[in-house]
Design an enzyme around this catalytic site. Structure first.
Site, PDB file in Angstrom:
ATOM      1  N   SER A  57      33.894 126.011  -9.044  1.00 20.48           N
ATOM      2  CA  SER A  57      32.948 127.085  -8.713  1.00 20.48           C
ATOM      3  C   SER A  57      32.304 126.956  -7.340  1.00 20.48           C
ATOM      4  O   SER A  57      31.655 127.912  -6.885  1.00 20.48           O
ATOM      5  CB  SER A  57      31.833 127.129  -9.750  1.00 20.48           C
ATOM      6  OG  SER A  57      32.262 127.841 -10.866  1.00 20.48           O
ATOM      7  N   TYR A  65      41.493 133.740  -6.841  1.00 19.16           N
ATOM      8  CA  TYR A  65      40.329 133.011  -7.372  1.00 19.16           C
ATOM      9  C   TYR A  65      40.757 131.642  -7.924  1.00 19.16           C
ATOM     10  O   TYR A  65      40.132 130.622  -7.627  1.00 19.16           O
ATOM     11  CB  TYR A  65      39.661 133.880  -8.448  1.00 19.16           C
ATOM     12  CG  TYR A  65      38.618 133.174  -9.266  1.00 19.16           C
ATOM     13  CD1 TYR A  65      37.327 132.986  -8.787  1.00 19.16           C
ATOM     14  CD2 TYR A  65      38.927 132.678 -10.541  1.00 19.16           C
ATOM     15  CE1 TYR A  65      36.371 132.324  -9.547  1.00 19.16           C
ATOM     16  CE2 TYR A  65      37.976 132.025 -11.305  1.00 19.16           C
ATOM     17  CZ  TYR A  65      36.699 131.846 -10.804  1.00 19.16           C
ATOM     18  OH  TYR A  65      35.764 131.184 -11.549  1.00 19.16           O
ATOM     19  N   TYR A  72      24.280 127.656 -12.538  1.00 21.43           N
ATOM     20  CA  TYR A  72      24.499 128.377 -13.804  1.00 21.43           C
ATOM     21  C   TYR A  72      23.171 128.604 -14.521  1.00 21.43           C
ATOM     22  O   TYR A  72      22.148 128.853 -13.873  1.00 21.43           O
ATOM     23  CB  TYR A  72      25.476 127.618 -14.723  1.00 21.43           C
ATOM     24  CG  TYR A  72      26.694 127.063 -14.039  1.00 21.43           C
ATOM     25  CD1 TYR A  72      27.529 127.877 -13.302  1.00 21.43           C
ATOM     26  CD2 TYR A  72      27.017 125.724 -14.144  1.00 21.43           C
ATOM     27  CE1 TYR A  72      28.664 127.364 -12.691  1.00 21.43           C
ATOM     28  CE2 TYR A  72      28.156 125.209 -13.534  1.00 21.43           C
ATOM     29  CZ  TYR A  72      28.967 126.041 -12.811  1.00 21.43           C
ATOM     30  OH  TYR A  72      30.067 125.526 -12.211  1.00 21.43           O
ATOM     31  N   VAL A  74      32.802 122.843 -12.178  1.00 21.17           N
ATOM     32  CA  VAL A  74      33.174 122.071 -13.371  1.00 21.17           C
ATOM     33  C   VAL A  74      34.113 120.899 -13.063  1.00 21.17           C
ATOM     34  O   VAL A  74      34.388 120.084 -13.938  1.00 21.17           O
ATOM     35  CB  VAL A  74      33.793 122.921 -14.506  1.00 21.17           C
ATOM     36  CG1 VAL A  74      32.758 123.762 -15.213  1.00 21.17           C
ATOM     37  CG2 VAL A  74      34.953 123.749 -14.022  1.00 21.17           C
TER      38      VAL A  74
HETATM   39  N1  GLN Z   1      37.826 127.641 -12.347  1.00 17.22           N
HETATM   40  C1  GLN Z   1      36.700 127.595 -13.228  1.00 17.22           C
HETATM   41  C2  GLN Z   1      36.682 128.805 -14.135  1.00 17.22           C
HETATM   42  O1  GLN Z   1      36.888 129.866 -13.651  1.00 17.22           O
HETATM   43  C3  GLN Z   1      35.460 127.516 -12.410  1.00 17.22           C
HETATM   44  C4  GLN Z   1      34.235 127.493 -13.245  1.00 17.22           C
HETATM   45  C5  GLN Z   1      33.204 126.518 -12.815  1.00 17.22           C
HETATM   46  O2  GLN Z   1      33.371 125.645 -11.970  1.00 17.22           O
HETATM   47  N2  GLN Z   1      32.078 126.638 -13.463  1.00 17.22           N
HETATM   48  O3  GLN Z   1      36.496 128.718 -15.307  1.00 17.22           O
END
Ligand code: GLN
Length: 314
Positions: free
Chosen positions: A72, A196, A248, A266
């Protein structure tokens, strides 16, 4: 008598050492993400921090040069480029700037409360900002821009991570199609989520994130060449959104306890753009229930207090 810059350097070193110890112990409290299978391979005990200031010499401890996926944190770069290519007014006609209070991958309020995603730091919002770039910039352009923003020419695509996310990213595809069905997304949802996923799979280090943090803390300028990488009024927007939405549904607590514009992923990374200017990058793949690195949150709580980095410290 010590020169003031020497004392500051010592303060940084002390805060880093203490923050590192606190963070490393806190890794035991978390769990590595496994909803993207490739993420589950990370070592839950890994932990590293890097701090970069205008001296150009990073102070680093632990696994600061281990590569891991940006996840993210790439949302920051996607927003910066959407603002650059499409401008503020058009960008924010596609995505709002309000904290959502929901999990990063939630689809709920998007269907029940609003057509526009709440902000560019949750998946729905980042997928929408990515769609603003499709057809205008290529993945190669985005990779080149990421390398410059992170002051790290060695960033590349982790193809195993990308494949893993491509195969399992059904919720993100659902978000893309929902936005398309509402007429909010103009680009093709498949092309959008593919870009993405690629951005989420770029492999960085805590040191690269310290570079990105320093560029943001320095008003968008490369601190060593003076080149403007993000225009300063866009940096103001980005840092405001990081402060309110970067962690978040823990963003409120983080704002009170740490108070530094930051973004987590994440993969276990956190980038922080702090006063000084200072860039701080952290890596610890053991996550808490919100999807934030346990070690990094504990370390930053200490470091911010020790160095008085909270934006409302005086
Ligand atoms: N690639 C992850 C997703 O889209 C990124 C989410 C994250 O880092 N919170 O679920």
């Amino acid at each position: 008598m010590q020169k003031p810059e020497q004392t500051r350097r010592e303060q940084l070193r002390l805060a880093l050492t203490q923050g590192y110890e606190i963070g490393r112990r806190a890794t035991a409290l978390g769990r590595v993400a496994d909803y993207i299978p490739e993420l589950a391979k990370a070592d839950p005990g890994a932990f590293g921090i890097s701090i970069l200031d205008l001296s150009g010499e990073a102070l680093s401890l632990g696994d600061a040069e281990v590569r891991f996926s940006m996840q993210s944190i790439s949302k920051v770069i996607l927003l910066a480029l959407a603002l650059q290519r499409r401008g503020e007014t058009e960008t924010f006609s596609h995505v709002m700037m309000e904290p959502s209070g929901d999990a990063f991958n939630s689809i709920l309020k998007l269907d029940t409360r609003s057509n526009l995603p709440f902000n560019p730091m949750i998946n729905a919002g980042a997928i929408e900002t990515t769609s603003l770039l499709v057809g205008d910039v290529t993945f190669a352009d985005l990779l080149a821009y990421t390398r410059r923003l992170c002051l790290d020419p060695d960033i590349s695509l982790d193809t195993a991570m990308y494949n893993s996310e491509f195969q399992t990213g059904h919720r993100n595809r659902a978000i893309g199609y929902l936005l398309k069905s509402k007429g909010v997304m103009e680009a093709d949802p498949e092309q959008t989520v593919d870009l993405y996923f690629r951005m989420c799979s770029l492999s960085v280090t805590a040191k690269s994130l310290a570079g990105l943090g320093l560029v943001l803390a320095n008003g968008g300028k490369d601190p060593f060449t003076g080149e403007s990488l993000i225009q300063s009024d866009h940096v103001r927007i980005i840092k405001s959104i990081l402060f309110t939405c970067g962690m978040y549904d823990y963003s409120g607590q983080y704002g009170v306890r740490v108070g530094v514009p930051s973004k987590s992923g994440v993969g276990g990374g956190i980038v922080c753009a702090a006063k000084g200017p200072l860039g701080i990058g952290l890596y610890g793949p053991a996550l808490d229930a919100f999807g934030n690195s346990c070690g990094a949150i504990h370390a930053m709580t200490h470091i911010s207090r020790a160095l008085r980095l909270h934006v409302f410290d005086y």
